[in-house]
Design an enzyme around this catalytic site. Structure first.
Site, PDB file in Angstrom:
ATOM      1  N   ASP A 178      49.338  -1.718  48.738  1.00 42.14           N
ATOM      2  CA  ASP A 178      48.662  -3.012  48.918  1.00 42.14           C
ATOM      3  C   ASP A 178      47.275  -3.034  48.291  1.00 42.14           C
ATOM      4  O   ASP A 178      46.544  -4.018  48.468  1.00 42.14           O
ATOM      5  CB  ASP A 178      48.551  -3.353  50.404  1.00 42.14           C
ATOM      6  CG  ASP A 178      47.572  -2.437  51.133  1.00 42.14           C
ATOM      7  OD1 ASP A 178      47.761  -1.201  51.078  1.00 42.14           O
ATOM      8  OD2 ASP A 178      46.621  -2.947  51.742  1.00 42.14           O
ATOM      9  N   ASP A 197      49.093   1.949  55.630  1.00 36.02           N
ATOM     10  CA  ASP A 197      48.297   0.845  56.195  1.00 36.02           C
ATOM     11  C   ASP A 197      48.199  -0.316  55.216  1.00 36.02           C
ATOM     12  O   ASP A 197      47.811  -0.141  54.061  1.00 36.02           O
ATOM     13  CB  ASP A 197      46.889   1.345  56.531  1.00 36.02           C
ATOM     14  CG  ASP A 197      46.904   2.455  57.570  1.00 36.02           C
ATOM     15  OD1 ASP A 197      47.259   2.158  58.721  1.00 36.02           O
ATOM     16  OD2 ASP A 197      46.584   3.606  57.232  1.00 36.02           O
ATOM     17  N   ASP A 252      52.637   3.514  50.461  1.00 35.13           N
ATOM     18  CA  ASP A 252      51.401   3.557  51.232  1.00 35.13           C
ATOM     19  C   ASP A 252      51.761   3.145  52.657  1.00 35.13           C
ATOM     20  O   ASP A 252      52.844   2.600  52.909  1.00 35.13           O
ATOM     21  CB  ASP A 252      50.386   2.601  50.611  1.00 35.13           C
ATOM     22  CG  ASP A 252      49.112   2.493  51.422  1.00 35.13           C
ATOM     23  OD1 ASP A 252      48.473   3.526  51.688  1.00 35.13           O
ATOM     24  OD2 ASP A 252      48.783   1.356  51.818  1.00 35.13           O
TER      25      ASP A 252
END
Length: 216
Positions: A163, A13, A11
């Protein structure tokens, strides 16, 4: 016979880049520019990782399309005001490439924006492919991961690193092992509900799972 390239999918961001302040401020700017009451940081943060349209619809469904337009114009001018790679990320990517792995991004950002963002941060040379979400199901569906791997041809996905619980569920659905990092959007307790294979405060332990590949 062509051997598959062993690939790690990340991922973007909240995983590789600490970009949440710029995302949140641009998100709030949309409301201010249209004369609407803006949500607080704490109200916006849990929604990050969902498509932009869905985030705006949560607060102002009648204005979601206009808010998206304002956001995209503003964010494109302000996306690296405060955004920086997390500590150790540049070195980690370099090490994984040196060990023989392919590296791909799978993000909810649109591909054009994601590639501009990666380029502005100087990360383009460290990555083999940047795949955004363009008109197909977003994470937790695995589509963006499948497309990232397909773009690399003979790619064998090993880990999905993210995240949020969306990243973990998408990685599991794609058949990858999952590594959740707690320095981004979802805290350790939230991430634990998705049962990732690794739940860590940073990316350091990832290298322990990925020794140098034998040279062809």
């Amino acid at each position: 016979m062509t051997h598959p390239h062993k690939t790690i999918v990340f991922d973007l961001d909240g995983t590789l880049v600490d970009s949440l302040p710029d995302i949140i401020s641009s998100f709030q700017y949309g409301f201010t520019s249209l004369g609407l009451p803006a949500p607080t940081d704490a109200e916006v943060r849990p929604l990050i990782g969902h498509p932009l349209e869905a985030m705006y619809a949560h607060f102002a469904p009648a204005h979601a399309a206009s808010l998206c337009t304002v956001y995209r114009e503003h964010y494109a001018r302000n996306f690296v005001n405060r955004s920086r790679p997390y500590p150790g990320v540049v070195e980690l990517l370099r090490t994984l490439r040196e060990r023989g792995y392919r590296l791909a991004i799978a993000t909810t950002k649109r591909t054009d924006m994601a590639r501009r963002f990666v380029e502005a941060l100087g990360l383009t040379p460290a990555l083999d492919h940047v795949q955004g979400t363009d008109g197909f199901p977003h994470k937790p569906a695995p589509d963006v991961i499948h497309r990232a791997l397909a773009a690399l041809g003979t790619a064998e996905g090993l880990w999905m690193v993210g995240d949020t619980t969306h990243d973990v569920h998408a990685g599991k659905a794609a058949g990858l092992r999952t590594y959740a990092v707690t320095w981004g959007n979802h805290d350790a307790g939230t991430l634990a509900t998705a049962a990732p294979d690794e739940l860590q405060p940073d990316l350091g332990r990832l290298l322990e799972h990925l020794p140098p590949l034998p040279r062809a």
